[in-house]
Write a protein that holds these residues in place. Sequence first.
Motif, PDB file in Angstrom:
ATOM      1  N   THR A  83      -1.613  -2.223  15.202  1.00 37.33           N
ATOM      2  CA  THR A  83      -2.160  -2.848  13.996  1.00 37.33           C
ATOM      3  C   THR A  83      -2.672  -1.798  13.024  1.00 37.33           C
ATOM      4  OG1 THR A  83      -2.821  -4.739  15.353  1.00 37.33           O
ATOM      5  CG2 THR A  83      -3.792  -4.577  13.159  1.00 37.33           C
ATOM      6  N   PHE A  84      -3.344  -0.759  13.540  1.00 37.88           N
ATOM      7  CA  PHE A  84      -3.833   0.324  12.684  1.00 37.88           C
ATOM      8  C   PHE A  84      -2.673   1.002  11.969  1.00 37.88           C
ATOM      9  CE2 PHE A  84      -4.847   4.718  11.833  1.00 37.88           C
ATOM     10  CZ  PHE A  84      -6.140   4.680  11.342  1.00 37.88           C
ATOM     11  N   VAL A  85      -1.610   1.309  12.721  1.00 42.38           N
ATOM     12  CA  VAL A  85      -0.443   1.981  12.131  1.00 42.38           C
ATOM     13  C   VAL A  85       0.209   1.093  11.077  1.00 42.38           C
ATOM     14  CG1 VAL A  85       1.895   2.793  12.626  1.00 42.38           C
ATOM     15  CG2 VAL A  85      -0.007   3.478  14.106  1.00 42.38           C
ATOM     16  N   ALA A  86       0.380  -0.205  11.407  1.00 39.30           N
ATOM     17  CA  ALA A  86       0.996  -1.117  10.450  1.00 39.30           C
ATOM     18  C   ALA A  86       0.150  -1.236   9.183  1.00 39.30           C
ATOM     19  CB  ALA A  86       1.188  -2.496  11.089  1.00 39.30           C
ATOM     20  N   GLY A  87      -1.171  -1.381   9.350  1.00 39.62           N
ATOM     21  CA  GLY A  87      -2.051  -1.501   8.194  1.00 39.62           C
ATOM     22  C   GLY A  87      -2.038  -0.254   7.327  1.00 39.62           C
ATOM     23  N   THR A  88      -2.047   0.916   7.961  1.00 37.90           N
ATOM     24  CA  THR A  88      -2.014   2.177   7.215  1.00 37.90           C
ATOM     25  C   THR A  88      -0.711   2.310   6.436  1.00 37.90           C
ATOM     26  OG1 THR A  88      -3.427   3.241   8.890  1.00 37.90           O
ATOM     27  CG2 THR A  88      -2.205   4.683   7.408  1.00 37.90           C
ATOM     28  N   ALA A  89       0.401   1.917   7.070  1.00 37.07           N
ATOM     29  CA  ALA A  89       1.698   1.994   6.388  1.00 37.07           C
ATOM     30  C   ALA A  89       1.747   1.037   5.198  1.00 37.07           C
ATOM     31  CB  ALA A  89       2.820   1.673   7.380  1.00 37.07           C
ATOM     32  N   VAL A  90       1.249  -0.184   5.389  1.00 35.70           N
ATOM     33  CA  VAL A  90       1.222  -1.161   4.291  1.00 35.70           C
ATOM     34  C   VAL A  90       0.360  -0.640   3.143  1.00 35.70           C
ATOM     35  CG1 VAL A  90       0.390  -3.449   3.611  1.00 35.70           C
ATOM     36  CG2 VAL A  90       1.701  -3.172   5.718  1.00 35.70           C
ATOM     37  N   PHE A  91      -0.807  -0.092   3.478  1.00 37.59           N
ATOM     38  CA  PHE A  91      -1.704   0.435   2.452  1.00 37.59           C
ATOM     39  C   PHE A  91      -1.040   1.579   1.686  1.00 37.59           C
ATOM     40  CE2 PHE A  91      -5.105   3.128   0.842  1.00 37.59           C
ATOM     41  CZ  PHE A  91      -5.978   2.214   0.293  1.00 37.59           C
ATOM     42  N   ALA A  92      -0.350   2.467   2.401  1.00 38.68           N
ATOM     43  CA  ALA A  92       0.296   3.612   1.759  1.00 38.68           C
ATOM     44  C   ALA A  92       1.420   3.165   0.829  1.00 38.68           C
ATOM     45  CB  ALA A  92       0.830   4.571   2.823  1.00 38.68           C
ATOM     46  N   LEU A  93       2.252   2.241   1.307  1.00 39.57           N
ATOM     47  CA  LEU A  93       3.354   1.765   0.466  1.00 39.57           C
ATOM     48  C   LEU A  93       2.828   1.039  -0.766  1.00 39.57           C
ATOM     49  CD1 LEU A  93       5.847   0.492   3.211  1.00 39.57           C
ATOM     50  CD2 LEU A  93       6.100   2.507   1.741  1.00 39.57           C
ATOM     51  N   ALA A  94       1.775   0.238  -0.584  1.00 44.51           N
ATOM     52  CA  ALA A  94       1.180  -0.453  -1.728  1.00 44.51           C
ATOM     53  C   ALA A  94       0.570   0.547  -2.706  1.00 44.51           C
ATOM     54  CB  ALA A  94       0.128  -1.447  -1.254  1.00 44.51           C
ATOM     55  N   SER A  95      -0.016   1.631  -2.197  1.00 46.34           N
ATOM     56  CA  SER A  95      -0.571   2.674  -3.062  1.00 46.34           C
ATOM     57  C   SER A  95       0.523   3.311  -3.906  1.00 46.34           C
ATOM     58  CB  SER A  95      -1.269   3.748  -2.215  1.00 46.34           C
ATOM     59  OG  SER A  95      -2.375   3.223  -1.531  1.00 46.34           O
ATOM     60  N   LEU A  96       1.692   3.529  -3.285  1.00 45.10           N
ATOM     61  CA  LEU A  96       2.820   4.094  -4.029  1.00 45.10           C
ATOM     62  C   LEU A  96       3.241   3.163  -5.158  1.00 45.10           C
ATOM     63  CD1 LEU A  96       5.069   6.205  -4.392  1.00 45.10           C
ATOM     64  CD2 LEU A  96       6.389   4.957  -2.656  1.00 45.10           C
ATOM     65  N   VAL A  97       3.313   1.857  -4.855  1.00 47.39           N
ATOM     66  CA  VAL A  97       3.685   0.880  -5.886  1.00 47.39           C
ATOM     67  C   VAL A  97       2.627   0.840  -6.993  1.00 47.39           C
ATOM     68  CG1 VAL A  97       4.149  -1.556  -6.345  1.00 47.39           C
ATOM     69  CG2 VAL A  97       5.021  -0.493  -4.257  1.00 47.39           C
ATOM     70  N   CYS A  98       1.349   0.925  -6.615  1.00 46.60           N
ATOM     71  CA  CYS A  98       0.284   0.979  -7.625  1.00 46.60           C
ATOM     72  C   CYS A  98       0.484   2.164  -8.558  1.00 46.60           C
ATOM     73  CB  CYS A  98      -1.082   1.091  -6.946  1.00 46.60           C
ATOM     74  SG  CYS A  98      -1.689  -0.411  -6.159  1.00 46.60           S
ATOM     75  N   GLY A  99       0.833   3.299  -7.982  1.00 45.66           N
ATOM     76  CA  GLY A  99       0.967   4.513  -8.767  1.00 45.66           C
ATOM     77  C   GLY A  99       2.129   4.499  -9.741  1.00 45.66           C
ATOM     78  N   VAL A 100       3.176   3.733  -9.420  1.00 44.59           N
ATOM     79  CA  VAL A 100       4.351   3.701 -10.305  1.00 44.59           C
ATOM     80  C   VAL A 100       4.412   2.411 -11.132  1.00 44.59           C
ATOM     81  CG1 VAL A 100       5.660   5.186  -8.753  1.00 44.59           C
ATOM     82  CG2 VAL A 100       5.849   2.692  -8.518  1.00 44.59           C
ATOM     83  N   ALA A 101       3.396   1.566 -11.043  1.00 45.97           N
ATOM     84  CA  ALA A 101       3.398   0.279 -11.756  1.00 45.97           C
ATOM     85  C   ALA A 101       3.547   0.484 -13.261  1.00 45.97           C
ATOM     86  CB  ALA A 101       2.113  -0.489 -11.452  1.00 45.97           C
ATOM     87  N   GLN A 102       4.346  -0.398 -13.864  1.00 43.25           N
ATOM     88  CA  GLN A 102       4.584  -0.335 -15.307  1.00 43.25           C
ATOM     89  C   GLN A 102       4.030  -1.546 -16.049  1.00 43.25           C
ATOM     90  OE1 GLN A 102       5.990   2.421 -16.740  1.00 43.25           O
ATOM     91  NE2 GLN A 102       5.906   3.249 -14.646  1.00 43.25           N
ATOM     92  N   ASN A 177      -3.554   8.863  -1.718  1.00 44.85           N
ATOM     93  CA  ASN A 177      -3.605   8.169  -0.432  1.00 44.85           C
ATOM     94  C   ASN A 177      -2.418   8.508   0.462  1.00 44.85           C
ATOM     95  OD1 ASN A 177      -5.931   6.759  -1.229  1.00 44.85           O
ATOM     96  ND2 ASN A 177      -4.737   5.105  -2.128  1.00 44.85           N
ATOM     97  N   LEU A 178      -1.311   8.903  -0.126  1.00 46.31           N
ATOM     98  CA  LEU A 178      -0.067   9.063   0.628  1.00 46.31           C
ATOM     99  C   LEU A 178      -0.127  10.172   1.672  1.00 46.31           C
ATOM    100  CD1 LEU A 178       2.535   8.463  -2.240  1.00 46.31           C
ATOM    101  CD2 LEU A 178       1.520   6.822  -0.648  1.00 46.31           C
ATOM    102  N   PRO A 179      -0.579  11.385   1.358  1.00 49.93           N
ATOM    103  CA  PRO A 179      -0.624  12.408   2.408  1.00 49.93           C
ATOM    104  C   PRO A 179      -1.621  12.086   3.512  1.00 49.93           C
ATOM    105  CG  PRO A 179      -1.631  13.215   0.368  1.00 49.93           C
ATOM    106  CD  PRO A 179      -0.937  11.941   0.033  1.00 49.93           C
ATOM    107  N   VAL A 180      -2.747  11.472   3.166  1.00 51.37           N
ATOM    108  CA  VAL A 180      -3.731  11.102   4.192  1.00 51.37           C
ATOM    109  C   VAL A 180      -3.128  10.081   5.151  1.00 51.37           C
ATOM    110  CG1 VAL A 180      -5.987  10.063   4.608  1.00 51.37           C
ATOM    111  CG2 VAL A 180      -5.658  11.573   2.646  1.00 51.37           C
ATOM    112  N   ALA A 181      -2.492   9.062   4.596  1.00 49.06           N
ATOM    113  CA  ALA A 181      -1.859   8.052   5.439  1.00 49.06           C
ATOM    114  C   ALA A 181      -0.750   8.660   6.288  1.00 49.06           C
ATOM    115  CB  ALA A 181      -1.300   6.925   4.570  1.00 49.06           C
ATOM    116  N   GLY A 182       0.001   9.595   5.713  1.00 45.20           N
ATOM    117  CA  GLY A 182       1.078  10.248   6.459  1.00 45.20           C
ATOM    118  C   GLY A 182       0.576  10.991   7.675  1.00 45.20           C
TER     119      GLY A 182
END
Length: 456
Positions: A83-102, A177-182
């Motif tokens: 669950t921790f791994v899944a949550g961290t991955a979801v958070f990281a991917l969502a952070s990436l989408v936040c960063g590229v949002a238009q 957030n991406l390198p920390v999550a990685g």
Amino acid sequence: MTEAATTSAVLAHRWKILGVVCLVQFMLMVDDTVVNVALPSIQSDLGFAPASLPWVVNAYILAFGGLLVAAGRVGDRVGLVRTFVAGTAVFALASLVCGVAQEPWQLVAARFVQGIGSALVSPTVLGLITVVFRDPGERGRAFGIWGGVAVTGGLSGVVLGGLITGLLEWRWVFFINLPVAGVALVLLPVLARGVAAGRRSVRIGLVGPVLLTGAVAATVYGLLGFADGAVGRSVGFLGLAAVLFVGFFVSEKRGSVPLVPAGLLGSGARVAALVAGVLATGALFGTFFTLTLQLQRSLGFGPVLAGLAYMPFAVGSFVSIKVGAALGARVLPQRLLLLGLVVVAVGGLLLVWGVVVGSYLALVPGLVVFGFGISSVLPVTAQLAVAGVGAGDAGVAGGLVTSAQQLGGAVGLAVAGVLLGGGGERHSAALVGAVVLAVVGAGVSLRARGESALGG
């Protein structure tokens, strides 16, 4: 792998596991505050309407606060590490989408998904600490480190937000957030390989999670309305929350698949610790909110300087971790909780005095004392709330702790928002409100001393 071998493998890496989960906890806390600092830049760049800009924050809060307990129960079923791994991955991917949002809707939607990821991570952090640290003294020290990281992470976000938006651009508040999550995604599955995979016997119904998620989300949103001055909205949502909570408790009592195990809230001491956590977190959020306004409006500090002004608070927090580690093996957690809340109240009164004097130097003693007190209280409330909980219920217990803190934050902001007044300038009154929350919390904590089982 046998149970003995599993225990040995996990214990050998327990401090490394703590380091990884605290790193992610730090990332989550930084993200909470760094986004607030970047809001003006986000509004200008994406063209947010003033009425819709708060949803950059609210979307995250509603998803995070509403799903915590249900997410903790998911961790008990499928495994805390998974669950921790899944949550961290979801958070990281969502952070990436936040960063590229238009577009504004893209950012709001991604922030909602970030909240889901964070809800999966936060309860499992506490659950992993509970499972990995068997010795009561070590567990208390681990919770102390977790609490210090959580508090200092929130402070760091203010400074980082100002630096990032000033030197780079707002999108980097999400990209960091991406390198920390990685790092966490690579290390934790290896270090925590021996942690139990979960209990398939844990069943999760649909009615309970839906009702509780809606009730918590409505409560948080309703309380935040008081801070915004939207009294009508607040009353409506709190009324809805009351109906949903009643429905939840009825479903838990009569349903065949309860979300929260029957015995988990049967302990008056555990409930007292959770309530004390609500009040302590309320005092913390209310104080931060009020002091930030005081520093920027009355003393003329910019965002970065206002963040750096909390350094005395960080010093008090750091000293608290050291002192807590020394006292944890000698003093019952129940007594530390009471003492810590008293110190929080004293620190709050010193801050009131500093505001009345009207200089930053007058605020420094209060910042140190308040930081010391609150950084000792939050870990102890978590320790007491999960004490005696079996490994199969550690996730849902962690969800209850984090939900209490989330509700506490909303309570503190609501109290501060009301007491600050329409002009937002009654800083001393708002700080007195935080002191009252701490004092009431100290009274509630007296109930937590009733069960010796919660001492270790």
